[in-house]
Scaffold this motif. Structure first.
Motif, PDB file in Angstrom:
ATOM      1  N   ALA A 208       9.611  17.906  84.561  1.00 26.42           N
ATOM      2  CA  ALA A 208       8.794  17.392  83.453  1.00 26.42           C
ATOM      3  C   ALA A 208       7.356  17.890  83.568  1.00 26.42           C
ATOM      4  O   ALA A 208       6.721  18.221  82.554  1.00 26.42           O
ATOM      5  N   GLY A 209       6.829  17.970  84.801  1.00 25.89           N
ATOM      6  CA  GLY A 209       5.487  18.499  84.996  1.00 25.89           C
ATOM      7  C   GLY A 209       5.387  19.962  84.573  1.00 25.89           C
ATOM      8  O   GLY A 209       4.398  20.371  83.945  1.00 25.89           O
ATOM      9  N   GLY A 210       6.413  20.744  84.897  1.00 22.85           N
ATOM     10  CA  GLY A 210       6.421  22.137  84.472  1.00 22.85           C
ATOM     11  C   GLY A 210       6.502  22.291  82.968  1.00 22.85           C
ATOM     12  O   GLY A 210       5.803  23.135  82.376  1.00 22.85           O
ATOM     13  N   LEU A 211       7.342  21.471  82.326  1.00 23.98           N
ATOM     14  CA  LEU A 211       7.457  21.523  80.872  1.00 23.98           C
ATOM     15  C   LEU A 211       6.166  21.049  80.207  1.00 23.98           C
ATOM     16  O   LEU A 211       5.761  21.585  79.166  1.00 23.98           O
ATOM     17  N   TYR A 212       5.515  20.061  80.810  1.00 18.00           N
ATOM     18  CA  TYR A 212       4.227  19.574  80.308  1.00 18.00           C
ATOM     19  C   TYR A 212       3.191  20.705  80.335  1.00 18.00           C
ATOM     20  O   TYR A 212       2.470  20.923  79.355  1.00 18.00           O
ATOM     21  N   ALA A 213       3.117  21.409  81.461  1.00 17.35           N
ATOM     22  CA  ALA A 213       2.156  22.509  81.577  1.00 17.35           C
ATOM     23  C   ALA A 213       2.480  23.622  80.577  1.00 17.35           C
ATOM     24  O   ALA A 213       1.574  24.205  79.962  1.00 17.35           O
ATOM     25  N   ALA A 214       3.767  23.912  80.396  1.00 14.22           N
ATOM     26  CA  ALA A 214       4.157  24.968  79.463  1.00 14.22           C
ATOM     27  C   ALA A 214       3.908  24.556  78.016  1.00 14.22           C
ATOM     28  O   ALA A 214       3.508  25.378  77.184  1.00 14.22           O
ATOM     29  N   HIS A 215       4.140  23.278  77.712  1.00 12.74           N
ATOM     30  CA  HIS A 215       3.924  22.791  76.350  1.00 12.74           C
ATOM     31  C   HIS A 215       2.448  22.883  75.961  1.00 12.74           C
ATOM     32  O   HIS A 215       2.120  23.374  74.878  1.00 12.74           O
ATOM     33  N   PHE A 216       1.566  22.427  76.838  1.00  8.01           N
ATOM     34  CA  PHE A 216       0.135  22.467  76.551  1.00  8.01           C
ATOM     35  C   PHE A 216      -0.506  23.795  76.954  1.00  8.01           C
ATOM     36  O   PHE A 216      -1.675  24.028  76.651  1.00  8.01           O
ATOM     37  N   ASN A 217       0.277  24.642  77.632  1.00 13.81           N
ATOM     38  CA  ASN A 217      -0.225  25.923  78.122  1.00 13.81           C
ATOM     39  C   ASN A 217      -1.481  25.723  78.965  1.00 13.81           C
ATOM     40  O   ASN A 217      -2.391  26.557  78.958  1.00 13.81           O
ATOM     41  N   ALA A 218      -1.521  24.625  79.699  1.00 13.58           N
ATOM     42  CA  ALA A 218      -2.660  24.306  80.561  1.00 13.58           C
ATOM     43  C   ALA A 218      -2.258  23.177  81.499  1.00 13.58           C
ATOM     44  O   ALA A 218      -1.393  22.358  81.186  1.00 13.58           O
ATOM     45  N   ILE A 219      -2.906  23.152  82.656  1.00  9.07           N
ATOM     46  CA  ILE A 219      -2.721  22.067  83.612  1.00  9.07           C
ATOM     47  C   ILE A 219      -4.021  21.924  84.402  1.00  9.07           C
ATOM     48  O   ILE A 219      -4.650  22.916  84.761  1.00  9.07           O
ATOM     49  N   GLY A 220      -4.442  20.685  84.623  1.00  9.49           N
ATOM     50  CA  GLY A 220      -5.684  20.434  85.342  1.00  9.49           C
ATOM     51  C   GLY A 220      -5.553  19.216  86.228  1.00  9.49           C
ATOM     52  O   GLY A 220      -4.553  18.495  86.180  1.00  9.49           O
ATOM     53  N   PRO A 221      -6.557  18.950  87.065  1.00 14.27           N
ATOM     54  CA  PRO A 221      -6.481  17.817  88.002  1.00 14.27           C
ATOM     55  C   PRO A 221      -6.479  16.460  87.318  1.00 14.27           C
ATOM     56  O   PRO A 221      -6.241  15.446  87.976  1.00 14.27           O
ATOM     57  N   GLY A 222      -6.738  16.408  86.023  1.00 16.42           N
ATOM     58  CA  GLY A 222      -6.724  15.132  85.318  1.00 16.42           C
ATOM     59  C   GLY A 222      -5.390  14.416  85.376  1.00 16.42           C
ATOM     60  O   GLY A 222      -5.338  13.184  85.278  1.00 16.42           O
ATOM     61  N   VAL A 223      -4.288  15.183  85.551  1.00 16.66           N
ATOM     62  CA  VAL A 223      -2.975  14.530  85.612  1.00 16.66           C
ATOM     63  C   VAL A 223      -2.811  13.713  86.886  1.00 16.66           C
ATOM     64  O   VAL A 223      -1.885  12.901  86.990  1.00 16.66           O
ATOM     65  N   LEU A 224      -3.692  13.909  87.873  1.00 11.61           N
ATOM     66  CA  LEU A 224      -3.596  13.193  89.139  1.00 11.61           C
ATOM     67  C   LEU A 224      -4.521  11.983  89.201  1.00 11.61           C
ATOM     68  O   LEU A 224      -4.667  11.363  90.251  1.00 11.61           O
ATOM     69  N   SER A 225      -5.141  11.641  88.096  1.00 14.68           N
ATOM     70  CA  SER A 225      -6.122  10.557  88.094  1.00 14.68           C
ATOM     71  C   SER A 225      -5.457   9.196  88.266  1.00 14.68           C
ATOM     72  O   SER A 225      -4.263   9.018  88.008  1.00 14.68           O
ATOM     73  N   PHE A 226      -6.250   8.223  88.712  1.00 14.69           N
ATOM     74  CA  PHE A 226      -5.766   6.839  88.863  1.00 14.69           C
ATOM     75  C   PHE A 226      -5.259   6.287  87.540  1.00 14.69           C
ATOM     76  O   PHE A 226      -4.249   5.583  87.490  1.00 14.69           O
ATOM     77  N   SER A 227      -5.972   6.572  86.476  1.00 10.49           N
ATOM     78  CA  SER A 227      -5.611   5.999  85.176  1.00 10.49           C
ATOM     79  C   SER A 227      -4.218   6.444  84.742  1.00 10.49           C
ATOM     80  O   SER A 227      -3.440   5.642  84.215  1.00 10.49           O
ATOM     81  N   GLN A 228      -3.886   7.698  84.975  1.00 15.94           N
ATOM     82  CA  GLN A 228      -2.554   8.194  84.615  1.00 15.94           C
ATOM     83  C   GLN A 228      -1.479   7.524  85.456  1.00 15.94           C
ATOM     84  O   GLN A 228      -0.423   7.131  84.946  1.00 15.94           O
ATOM     85  N   LEU A 229      -1.754   7.394  86.761  1.00 21.36           N
ATOM     86  CA  LEU A 229      -0.781   6.766  87.654  1.00 21.36           C
ATOM     87  C   LEU A 229      -0.519   5.321  87.259  1.00 21.36           C
ATOM     88  O   LEU A 229       0.640   4.892  87.125  1.00 21.36           O
ATOM     89  N   PHE A 230      -1.560   4.562  87.039  1.00 19.56           N
ATOM     90  CA  PHE A 230      -1.394   3.145  86.709  1.00 19.56           C
ATOM     91  C   PHE A 230      -0.816   2.955  85.312  1.00 19.56           C
ATOM     92  O   PHE A 230      -0.166   1.942  85.042  1.00 19.56           O
ATOM     93  N   PHE A 231      -1.049   3.907  84.415  1.00 24.35           N
ATOM     94  CA  PHE A 231      -0.442   3.844  83.093  1.00 24.35           C
ATOM     95  C   PHE A 231       1.073   3.971  83.205  1.00 24.35           C
ATOM     96  O   PHE A 231       1.829   3.256  82.534  1.00 24.35           O
ATOM     97  N   ILE A 232       1.535   4.877  84.080  1.00 25.83           N
ATOM     98  CA  ILE A 232       2.972   5.050  84.307  1.00 25.83           C
ATOM     99  C   ILE A 232       3.573   3.791  84.922  1.00 25.83           C
ATOM    100  O   ILE A 232       4.636   3.303  84.494  1.00 25.83           O
TER     101      ILE A 232
END
Length: 345
Positions: A235-259
């Motif tokens: 899913a992470g690979g498809l996410y990066a391919a869909h947005f054609n970008a990936i950054g450290p924001g996906v590792l933030s606390f807010s994303q983790l706690f949202f999940i």
């Protein structure tokens, strides 16, 4: 087929039919994009639910695995010139290997200690990326860091849907995410209803008794880390391919706690809990988009209210209501017979 399996099958078919029908009734690119993002969240949440809800392993490294899959896909494409479609499965396998390392490090730990160690792994990964400032390779006149640094990676390749479907590429990407979500849920359902899922639940509910009956905590913990990591990394690979970008924001606390909040709101240990939680929280987040800085406060109130009033989540609430209705229905003939003086059949 058991009643619960039949119910899960019918719910799955309904969700799939609704997902397929959505693009035919919704023309908004924004709505399609938000639903696609919600499905990404639901995939990650479903695998964290497999790890914690069904196996009792309180890991906080799920977004780290998601980010690892995205970064691995981007780096394979950027440095080795691989096609995105070839890079994604390789990145998913690499994510599994990374998760096995994390799982091995957690073998002697449990509960909050596992959570702290896995959270530390995620934060170390985040810090290594954002503090990466050394020049690794020159791209034209620009210096690139190994991990892309605080900027991340962009324009490393795409899924080919833009060239093939032109203006409808968002719908094509949405269809790919729906397909991945369907396969992920089918995989999760097959695991939890089989002997492996029974072993996971035994270790979750009574680890001492499970190990006394011959279930290896070492093997099962490594297995659940690896199983949950594959689709998370994919899913992470498809996410990066869909947005054609990936950054450290996906590792933030807010994303983790949202999940994590999605699983809590939907129902921990329920197959469809992550999806219900994703729908509710993504919709609530979108509805509160106009209130700015109070948006996080509103989400916090919703999550706190569910935890207090519905400790088993929305799915748990529905299950309790359904069980109560069934008890009333089975009790009604007996009560009628008692009033009339007859013996119920």
């Amino acid at each position: 087929m058991k009643r619960q399996d039949l119910a899960n099958l019918l719910i799955g078919l309904f969700v799939l039919a609704a997902a397929i029908a959505l693009p035919f009734y919704v023309d908004s690119r924004y709505v399609i994009g938000q639903v696609t993002l919600g499905l990404f969240y639901a995939i990650v949440a479903s695998q964290w639910n497999l790890l914690f809800g069904f196996s009792g392993v309180f890991s906080l490294a799920q977004m780290a695995l998601f980010g690892f899959g995205g970064y691995a896909t981007a780096m394979l494409c950027f440095y080795f010139g691989l096609n995105v479609w070839a890079a994604m499965p390789l990145a998913a396998i690499a994510t599994v290997l990374f998760s096995l390392v994390i799982g091995a490090a957690c073998l002697r730990l449990s509960g909050a200690y596992t959570a702290l160690l896995t959270l530390a792994v995620a934060q170390v990964m985040y810090l290594l990326i954002v503090t990466d400032t050394d020049c690794f390779v020159m791209v034209g006149t620009q210096c690139r860091q190994l991990t892309g640094g605080a900027v991340g990676f962009a324009r490393f390749g795409d899924l080919g849907t833009r060239a093939m479907f032109k203006a409808k590429y968002l719908v094509a990407d949405y269809a790919l995410v729906v397909a991945l979500f369907a396969v992920t849920m089918l995989f999760t359902w097959a695991i939890i209803r089989g002997p492996i899922g029974l072993a996971f639940r035994a270790l979750r509910d009574n680890p001492g008794c499970a190990m006394a009956r011959g279930i290896s905590r070492f093997q099962m913990q490594l297995l659940v880390f690896g199983l949950s990591a594959f689709f998370t990394g994919l899913a992470g690979g498809l996410y990066a391919a869909h947005f054609n970008a990936i950054g450290p924001g996906v590792l933030s606390f807010s994303q983790l706690f949202f999940i994590i909040a999605m699983v809590v709101v939907g129902g921990i240990g329920r197959l469809w809990g992550p999806l219900v939680g994703a729908i509710v929280l993504v919709a609530a987040d979108e509805a509160m988009r106009e209130i700015g800085e109070f948006r996080s406060l509103g989400l916090g109130i919703i999550i706190a209210a569910v935890m207090v009033l519905m400790p088993n989540g929305l799915i748990g609430l529905f299950e309790s209501i359904w069980a109560r209705l069934r008890r009333l229905r089975t009790r009604s003939p007996a009560m009628t017979a008692e009033v009339s003086g007859d013996t119920p059949a």
